[in-house]
Design an enzyme around this catalytic site. Structure first.
Site, PDB file in Angstrom:
ATOM      1  N   GLY A  40       0.783  -1.241   0.000  1.00 36.40           N
ATOM      2  CA  GLY A  40       0.000   0.000   0.000  1.00 36.40           C
ATOM      3  C   GLY A  40       0.807   1.280   0.000  1.00 36.40           C
ATOM      4  O   GLY A  40       0.313   2.314  -0.428  1.00 36.40           O
ATOM      5  N   CYS A  70      -5.957  -8.660  -4.306  1.00 33.16           N
ATOM      6  CA  CYS A  70      -5.312  -7.547  -3.603  1.00 33.16           C
ATOM      7  C   CYS A  70      -5.741  -6.292  -4.357  1.00 33.16           C
ATOM      8  O   CYS A  70      -5.497  -6.185  -5.567  1.00 33.16           O
ATOM      9  CB  CYS A  70      -3.791  -7.718  -3.659  1.00 33.16           C
ATOM     10  SG  CYS A  70      -2.867  -6.318  -2.998  1.00 33.16           S
ATOM     11  N   CYS A 184      -9.923  -3.500   0.525  1.00 34.02           N
ATOM     12  CA  CYS A 184      -8.623  -4.126   0.795  1.00 34.02           C
ATOM     13  C   CYS A 184      -8.954  -5.507   1.348  1.00 34.02           C
ATOM     14  O   CYS A 184      -9.785  -5.635   2.256  1.00 34.02           O
ATOM     15  CB  CYS A 184      -7.852  -3.303   1.816  1.00 34.02           C
ATOM     16  SG  CYS A 184      -6.358  -4.119   2.413  1.00 34.02           S
ATOM     17  N   THR A 185      -8.318  -6.520   0.787  1.00 32.66           N
ATOM     18  CA  THR A 185      -8.711  -7.878   1.175  1.00 32.66           C
ATOM     19  C   THR A 185      -8.382  -8.179   2.636  1.00 32.66           C
ATOM     20  O   THR A 185      -8.986  -9.065   3.233  1.00 32.66           O
ATOM     21  CB  THR A 185      -8.064  -8.920   0.254  1.00 32.66           C
ATOM     22  OG1 THR A 185      -6.670  -8.647   0.155  1.00 32.66           O
ATOM     23  CG2 THR A 185      -8.679  -8.879  -1.117  1.00 32.66           C
TER      24      THR A 185
HETATM   25  N1  DGL Z   1      -4.498  -6.778   0.767  1.00 39.73           N
HETATM   26  C1  DGL Z   1      -4.082  -5.689  -0.047  1.00 39.73           C
HETATM   27  C2  DGL Z   1      -5.247  -4.988  -0.689  1.00 39.73           C
HETATM   28  O1  DGL Z   1      -6.274  -5.589  -0.913  1.00 39.73           O
HETATM   29  C3  DGL Z   1      -3.200  -4.637   0.518  1.00 39.73           C
HETATM   30  C4  DGL Z   1      -2.210  -4.937   1.537  1.00 39.73           C
HETATM   31  C5  DGL Z   1      -0.923  -4.169   1.365  1.00 39.73           C
HETATM   32  O2  DGL Z   1      -0.864  -2.940   1.593  1.00 39.73           O
HETATM   33  O3  DGL Z   1       0.021  -4.809   0.988  1.00 39.73           O
HETATM   34  O4  DGL Z   1      -5.147  -3.833  -1.035  1.00 39.73           O
END
Ligand code: DGL
Length: 260
Positions: A40, A70, A184-185
């Site tokens: 992020g 993601c 965000c997952t």
């Molecule tokens: N899980 C990721 C998403 O859906 C983000 C996590 C990260 O910042 O790496 O955006």
């Protein structure tokens, strides 16, 4: 062949779990780039290169279709990977992002105040607004808020603290909203706390409840892909960096056996 899932960390496992519950018959391979989490706050080019490495891993492991579970990587890389990387390296495979199916779930019949919470990269990419402009009809007023503290907290399993920050931020910056998109997952893991707090006032949209049906519809429409899938029900999880507490978190997120 298999279905691949990509995430920057463990958050995407919640999507994998939901998908395997709906479609248990297929073989799945998951790539979590825990060595480079969080995405992020990274630069666009870096996210592109890291996601490309993950895609190569998944395709080499036999994925015919890879889902970027993601939002950050989907926002920054999905279209470019589809246009520049796939035709050159894997012309017969597919890559799907997670943003378009999320937008499609919104109701456009009445004027609605929607707040999206996500990483800095996802919010700054403007990708949700862009897809909304394509799919919507002007009835959706979208406020986007980045909450960079959440992913590290959730990845450490500090869910109560993460939920408190998310609730305070939404109340302060988007009190008027009636729909909250968890963009965000990782945030799927705090959906219960948010629902318990906002009750009927705000509808919480969580991607683990969207992607299984959307994927099923996609596979039904694309027999050329689904006909290649093996029906053995195997799952393979690959993390680029392991930590002792990940084993426990993985069991918690997946609720069952896995290999690494
Ligand atoms: N899980 C990721 C998403 O859906 C983000 C996590 C990260 O910042 O790496 O955006």
């Amino acid at each position: 062949m298999k279905i691949g899932f990509f995430d920057s960390g463990l958050g995407g496992l919640t999507i994998l779990k939901a998908v395997t519950k709906k479609l248990p018959q297929y073989d799945y391979v998951f790539y979590g780039d825990t060595a480079h989490l969080p995405y992020g706050d990274r630069e666009e080019e870096e996210i592109y290169e890291l996601t490309k490495i993950g895609m190569r891993y998944l395709f080499e492991k036999g994925a015919v279709l890879s889902i970027i579970a993601c939002n950050t990587a989907s926002a920054q890389t999905a279209r470019r990977l589809q246009q520049e990387f796939l035709p050159v390296e894997y012309p017969n495979r597919k890559i799907l992002g997670i943003i378009v199916p999320t937008i499609e779930i919104l109701k456009f019949d009445v004027l609605t105040n929607v707040v999206l919470i996500g990483t800095t990269r996802t919010v700054n990419s403007g990708k949700y607004q862009l897809e909304l402009n394509h799919k919507g009809n002007g009835n959706t007023i979208l406020t986007q808020i980045a909450i960079p503290e959440l992913v590290p907290l959730i990845e450490r399993n500090e869910l109560a603290d993460a939920a408190t920050i998310a609730i305070q931020t939404i109340e302060t910056k988007a009190g008027e909203s009636t729909v909250v998109v968890l963009g965000c997952t990782h945030y799927t893991q705090i959906k219960h706390q948010l629902r318990a707090h906002f009750k009927e006032d705000k509808k919480i949209i969580s991607q683990d409840e969207i992607i299984p049906n959307k994927l099923n519809e996609y596979l039904t429409r694309h027999q050329e892909i689904s006909s290649q899938l093996i029906h053995r029900g195997e799952r393979h999880i690959h993390l680029t960096k392991h930590r002792p507490d990940y084993d426990r978190i993985m069991v918690q997120l997946l609720g069952g056996a896995h290999t690494r």
